[in-house]
Each structure stands twice: as structure tokens, then as C-alpha cells.
Design a protein around this motif. Structure first.
Motif, PDB file in Angstrom:
ATOM      1  N   TRP A  40       1.250  -2.403   2.084  1.00 36.76           N
ATOM      2  CA  TRP A  40       0.758  -1.461   1.066  1.00 36.76           C
ATOM      3  C   TRP A  40       0.364  -0.124   1.685  1.00 36.76           C
ATOM      4  CZ3 TRP A  40      -3.953   0.314   2.324  1.00 36.76           C
ATOM      5  CH2 TRP A  40      -4.741  -0.488   3.159  1.00 36.76           C
ATOM      6  N   GLN A  82       1.784   3.940   1.579  1.00 41.47           N
ATOM      7  CA  GLN A  82       1.390   5.099   0.784  1.00 41.47           C
ATOM      8  C   GLN A  82       0.716   6.178   1.625  1.00 41.47           C
ATOM      9  OE1 GLN A  82      -1.823   4.315  -2.104  1.00 41.47           O
ATOM     10  NE2 GLN A  82      -2.168   2.396  -1.001  1.00 41.47           N
ATOM     11  N   ASN A  90       4.815  -6.479   1.790  1.00 37.24           N
ATOM     12  CA  ASN A  90       4.164  -6.278   0.488  1.00 37.24           C
ATOM     13  C   ASN A  90       5.117  -5.503  -0.416  1.00 37.24           C
ATOM     14  OD1 ASN A  90       2.632  -5.192  -1.686  1.00 37.24           O
ATOM     15  ND2 ASN A  90       0.757  -5.433  -0.502  1.00 37.24           N
ATOM     16  N   TRP A  91       5.577  -6.146  -1.471  1.00 31.08           N
ATOM     17  CA  TRP A  91       6.565  -5.545  -2.365  1.00 31.08           C
ATOM     18  C   TRP A  91       6.114  -4.210  -2.943  1.00 31.08           C
ATOM     19  CZ3 TRP A  91       5.556  -4.614  -7.526  1.00 31.08           C
ATOM     20  CH2 TRP A  91       4.436  -5.246  -8.074  1.00 31.08           C
ATOM     21  N   ARG A  92       4.822  -4.006  -3.086  1.00 29.08           N
ATOM     22  CA  ARG A  92       4.316  -2.760  -3.667  1.00 29.08           C
ATOM     23  C   ARG A  92       4.597  -1.532  -2.798  1.00 29.08           C
ATOM     24  NH1 ARG A  92       1.441  -2.810  -8.188  1.00 29.08           N
ATOM     25  NH2 ARG A  92       0.719  -4.791  -8.980  1.00 29.08           N
ATOM     26  N   GLU A 121       7.051   1.275  -4.012  1.00 30.14           N
ATOM     27  CA  GLU A 121       6.612   2.401  -4.838  1.00 30.14           C
ATOM     28  C   GLU A 121       6.488   3.682  -4.013  1.00 30.14           C
ATOM     29  OE1 GLU A 121       2.881   3.712  -7.731  1.00 30.14           O
ATOM     30  OE2 GLU A 121       2.767   1.832  -6.633  1.00 30.14           O
ATOM     31  N   ALA A 164      11.937  -6.600  -2.102  1.00 31.05           N
ATOM     32  CA  ALA A 164      10.728  -6.452  -2.911  1.00 31.05           C
ATOM     33  C   ALA A 164      10.782  -7.342  -4.149  1.00 31.05           C
ATOM     34  CB  ALA A 164      10.545  -4.989  -3.321  1.00 31.05           C
ATOM     35  N   ASN A 197       8.320 -10.193  -6.060  1.00 30.79           N
ATOM     36  CA  ASN A 197       7.759  -9.972  -7.387  1.00 30.79           C
ATOM     37  C   ASN A 197       8.764  -9.178  -8.213  1.00 30.79           C
ATOM     38  OD1 ASN A 197       6.265  -8.663  -9.601  1.00 30.79           O
ATOM     39  ND2 ASN A 197       4.477  -9.560  -8.617  1.00 30.79           N
ATOM     40  N   ALA A 244       8.744  -5.385  -9.039  1.00 32.20           N
ATOM     41  CA  ALA A 244       9.187  -4.352  -8.096  1.00 32.20           C
ATOM     42  C   ALA A 244      10.393  -3.593  -8.634  1.00 32.20           C
ATOM     43  CB  ALA A 244       9.516  -4.978  -6.748  1.00 32.20           C
ATOM     44  N   TYR A 259      10.263   0.077  -9.574  1.00 32.28           N
ATOM     45  CA  TYR A 259      10.263   1.135  -8.566  1.00 32.28           C
ATOM     46  C   TYR A 259      11.658   1.414  -8.016  1.00 32.28           C
ATOM     47  CZ  TYR A 259       5.298   0.239  -8.845  1.00 32.28           C
ATOM     48  OH  TYR A 259       4.029   0.058  -9.310  1.00 32.28           O
TER      49      TYR A 259
END
Length: 92
Positions: free
Chosen positions: A15, A18, A38-40, A43, A59, A63, A66, A69
């Protein structure tokens, strides 16, 4: 890249992408490592890498959310969406 991954920043906290520089968010190896953790992280990947089938599938495997995104191009690709659904278990 080696110094960052050696310290476990990506491998421990996908994550955290970012907070990475634009250069790192455009680095395929770096982003793939983050997304696998982490698939997030998807984003925060560059637009180019949100069009990368392998990265997006990694990703989506974690989940299905994903997919939101992924690039418009991938989300419009019927074969890719079916592959993503199979990867996530929506389609058998």
C-alpha cells in the motif's frame, strides 16, 4: 530500486506505493512487487502500468475490486475481463 526493496518497503507494505515517486510508480518490477503484496497498490501505479495485464491480474487475483483501477482499455477488453473473472473465481 534495490535499496528500497532490500529494506522491505515494498515487500512488506504494498500500500505504501502511494508515497513513492512517479519514477517508482512507473517501474514495472517495483509496482508488480507492490501489487503482489497488496492489490490496492494498483490504484497508485502509473496509467501505463494500470494497462499491464500481468499487474492488473495479480491485483484482481487478490480482490476483484482491483478491476476498478485497471485502465479503461483493459476494462473494455472482453477477453481480459473474462480472464480476470476466471482468475478471481467469478467465472469457471
Amino acid at each position: 530500486l534495490a535499496a528500497v526493496t532490500q529494506h522491505g518497503w515494498v515487500t512488506q507494505h504494498g500500500w505504501a506505493l502511494q508515497y513513492a515517486s512517479a519514477e517508482l510508480r512507473s517501474n514495472r518490477e517495483f509496482v508488480l512487487a507492490a501489487v503482489k503484496r497488496n492489490w490496492r497498490a494498483l490504484e497508485h501505479a502509473s496509467a501505463e502500468l494500470r494497462s499491464d495485464r500481468e499487474i492488473v491480474l495479480a491485483a484482481v487475483k487478490q480482490n476483484g475490486g482491483a478491476l476498478q483501477y485497471a485502465s479503461d482499455e483493459l476494462r473494455s477488453d472482453r477477453e481480459f475481463v473474462l480472464a480476470a473473472g476466471t482468475q478471481h473465481g467469478w467465472v469457471t
